[in-house]
Design a protein around this motif. Sequence first.
Motif, mmCIF file in Angstrom:
data_model
loop_
_atom_site.group_PDB
_atom_site.id
_atom_site.type_symbol
_atom_site.label_atom_id
_atom_site.label_comp_id
_atom_site.label_asym_id
_atom_site.label_seq_id
_atom_site.Cartn_x
_atom_site.Cartn_y
_atom_site.Cartn_z
ATOM 1 N N PRO A 106 21.160 -18.867 -33.526
ATOM 2 C CA PRO A 106 22.089 -19.977 -33.520
ATOM 3 C C PRO A 106 23.409 -19.220 -33.297
ATOM 4 N N ASP A 107 23.617 -18.328 -33.786
ATOM 5 C CA ASP A 107 25.571 -18.100 -34.079
ATOM 6 C C ASP A 107 25.663 -16.761 -33.178
ATOM 7 N N LEU A 108 24.799 -16.452 -32.772
ATOM 8 C CA LEU A 108 24.905 -15.023 -31.752
ATOM 9 C C LEU A 108 24.375 -15.640 -30.557
ATOM 10 N N TRP A 109 23.411 -16.409 -30.504
ATOM 11 C CA TRP A 109 23.059 -17.383 -28.592
ATOM 12 C C TRP A 109 22.471 -15.897 -28.088
ATOM 13 N N GLU A 110 21.820 -14.972 -28.861
ATOM 14 C CA GLU A 110 20.833 -14.222 -28.162
ATOM 15 C C GLU A 110 19.447 -13.827 -28.368
ATOM 16 N N LEU A 111 18.893 -13.450 -28.541
ATOM 17 C CA LEU A 111 17.446 -12.975 -28.789
ATOM 18 C C LEU A 111 17.505 -13.300 -30.451
ATOM 19 N N CYS A 112 16.610 -13.957 -31.150
ATOM 20 C CA CYS A 112 16.248 -14.504 -32.472
ATOM 21 C C CYS A 112 15.303 -13.234 -32.811
ATOM 22 N N PRO A 113 15.623 -12.069 -33.990
ATOM 23 C CA PRO A 113 14.435 -11.400 -34.338
ATOM 24 C C PRO A 113 13.516 -12.016 -34.799
ATOM 25 N N LYS A 114 13.633 -13.061 -35.442
ATOM 26 C CA LYS A 114 12.793 -14.040 -35.675
ATOM 27 C C LYS A 114 11.629 -14.151 -34.712
ATOM 28 N N SER A 115 11.764 -14.940 -34.180
ATOM 29 C CA SER A 115 11.543 -15.689 -33.359
ATOM 30 C C SER A 115 10.768 -14.661 -32.251
ATOM 31 N N ARG A 139 27.005 -6.994 -28.244
ATOM 32 C CA ARG A 139 26.097 -7.253 -29.587
ATOM 33 C C ARG A 139 26.099 -6.119 -30.328
ATOM 34 N N ASP A 140 25.828 -5.469 -31.624
ATOM 35 C CA ASP A 140 24.825 -4.847 -31.961
ATOM 36 C C ASP A 140 23.973 -4.932 -32.262
ATOM 37 N N LEU A 141 22.589 -4.023 -30.989
ATOM 38 C CA LEU A 141 21.652 -4.495 -30.618
ATOM 39 C C LEU A 141 20.205 -3.996 -31.372
ATOM 40 N N GLU A 142 20.866 -2.988 -33.073
ATOM 41 C CA GLU A 142 20.019 -2.984 -33.671
ATOM 42 C C GLU A 142 19.084 -3.770 -34.294
ATOM 43 N N PRO A 143 19.605 -5.252 -35.207
ATOM 44 C CA PRO A 143 18.425 -5.957 -35.327
ATOM 45 C C PRO A 143 17.361 -6.174 -34.230
ATOM 46 N N ARG A 145 16.301 -4.127 -32.248
ATOM 47 C CA ARG A 145 15.973 -2.723 -32.098
ATOM 48 C C ARG A 145 14.612 -2.539 -33.123
ATOM 49 N N ALA A 146 15.342 -3.233 -34.239
ATOM 50 C CA ALA A 146 14.651 -2.484 -35.089
ATOM 51 C C ALA A 146 12.953 -3.116 -34.943
ATOM 52 N N VAL A 147 13.033 -5.207 -34.995
ATOM 53 C CA VAL A 147 12.157 -5.580 -34.320
ATOM 54 C C VAL A 147 10.750 -4.792 -33.163
ATOM 55 N N CYS A 148 11.705 -4.344 -32.262
ATOM 56 C CA CYS A 148 10.323 -3.190 -31.238
ATOM 57 C C CYS A 148 10.392 -2.814 -31.555
ATOM 58 N N VAL A 153 6.854 -1.372 -29.813
ATOM 59 C CA VAL A 153 7.405 -2.022 -27.773
ATOM 60 C C VAL A 153 8.201 -1.795 -27.071
ATOM 61 N N PRO A 154 8.295 -1.324 -26.370
ATOM 62 C CA PRO A 154 9.863 -0.977 -25.145
ATOM 63 C C PRO A 154 10.815 -2.267 -25.602
ATOM 64 N N LEU A 155 12.252 -1.849 -25.515
ATOM 65 C CA LEU A 155 13.360 -2.282 -25.206
ATOM 66 C C LEU A 155 13.549 -2.396 -24.201
ATOM 67 N N LEU A 156 14.237 -3.754 -23.547
ATOM 68 C CA LEU A 156 14.518 -3.451 -21.771
ATOM 69 C C LEU A 156 15.978 -4.715 -21.502
ATOM 70 N N VAL A 157 16.883 -4.193 -21.858
ATOM 71 C CA VAL A 157 18.321 -4.802 -21.745
ATOM 72 C C VAL A 157 18.764 -5.831 -20.604
ATOM 73 N N ASP A 158 18.994 -6.569 -20.325
ATOM 74 C CA ASP A 158 19.343 -7.133 -19.299
ATOM 75 C C ASP A 158 20.870 -7.895 -19.574
ATOM 76 N N ALA A 159 21.699 -6.801 -19.637
ATOM 77 C CA ALA A 159 22.612 -6.717 -19.500
ATOM 78 C C ALA A 159 24.045 -7.237 -18.203
ATOM 79 N N ALA A 160 24.209 -7.639 -17.471
ATOM 80 C CA ALA A 160 23.917 -8.502 -16.398
ATOM 81 C C ALA A 160 25.893 -8.398 -16.494
#
Length: 372
Positions: A106-115, A139-143, A145-148, A153-160
């Motif tokens: 809700p604060d960062l508007w991007e993929l929620c690590p918990k979800s 933003r920092d991708l670390e949260p 990245r840590a879940v991946c 699981v590999p991480l792909l970032v859509d940084a359009a």
Amino acid sequence: MLFPFLRPALPEPDSWTHYLKVSYDQRYFSNFGPLATELADRMSSAYLKPGYKGVLCASNTAGLVAVLQAMNVYGKKVALPDFTFAATIQAVFAAGATPVVCDIDPDLWELCPKSLGRALQAHPDIACVIHVRPFGLRRDLEPVRAVCREHGVPLLVDAAAGLGAPNHPDRFGSDDGEIEVFSLHATKVFAIGEGGFIAAPADKLAAIKSAMNFGFNADRTYGEGQNSKIDEFRAAIGLAMLQRMAPITEIRARHAAFYDELFAGYDNARVAQAPGPTPWANYPVIFGSPVTKEVIGDFADNGIEIKKYYWPGLLKGYVGPRPVLSVPTPVSLSLQDRCACFPVYSDFTTETGSMMRERIERAAGLLAGATG
Ligand SMILES: Cc1ncc(COP(=O)(O)O)c(C=O)c1O
């Protein structure tokens, strides 16, 4: 419209046609030609960490598809956030995978690590996670990245919309080896018309380039792939654009700072937290109530074109025939109705600012809870 949402600014032809001499001399106009190679080298050193290497591609969407194909996701599942542009889920479909749509923070508007964690638990066969940098926010991708990392699981970032100032000390890439894809569409800050840039650990680039070139193997057999290559003409525009990126991003940062200051006076408007070195393709604001047609009309009447973005989210937006899996997405559903993006210009001046301020304040029918 006095202040249209977009004012694309591409380099004039006389600033890039001279680059094409080498392509004409060699009669080499596509297929990783001399200018596409030179631009990829220059962009790699301007934007990427050591050990990473980039390749230009036909569009961000085509780049995402090529990376997913190189990751062999066909017939598997791919996790992604609900709050993104249609292209993210279209790329998953094009690669022959089933999307698993997740909620956003809700604060960062991007993929929620918990979800995301919940999705990975429910679908252990997820073969890739796509993280989206909404509005290009850096933003920092670390949260995530840590879940991946935890789930392997590999991480792909859509940084359009994420490609901004070159030679920033914080380069793209990490030891975790995530791959990032950027859009060079006319509406982005690094604008060449249509195009994309894929940034990957150097040892993963050959497989991606093969997917971009019909999936050809060295022995001419072929697997998953398509034609995602860029021609020399757009690479020439890119070489001219790269030289302009530093001054352009500086001006756009000033425009964003103007909005920061303006919206700080409104208690029903939330602006981006921790934006980092964002290039500000546009300026997103989350309001306390839905951004209705009337609200958009209010701004238009005052000469300011605002746009709902990313609206509708994937689960509401996709009405095609393919199966879409998901975990609950209450945050995205609430946020997407309240989000509006404001124009950001590469030729912003203090005069532009005072004209915009007056008009935004006048359109304050919507900003009912204004404190300033
Ligand atoms: C998050 C996101 N992904 C992908 C795209 C598509 O990029 P392109 O037009 O270069 O394919 C966009 C375009 O705005 C986007 O916002």
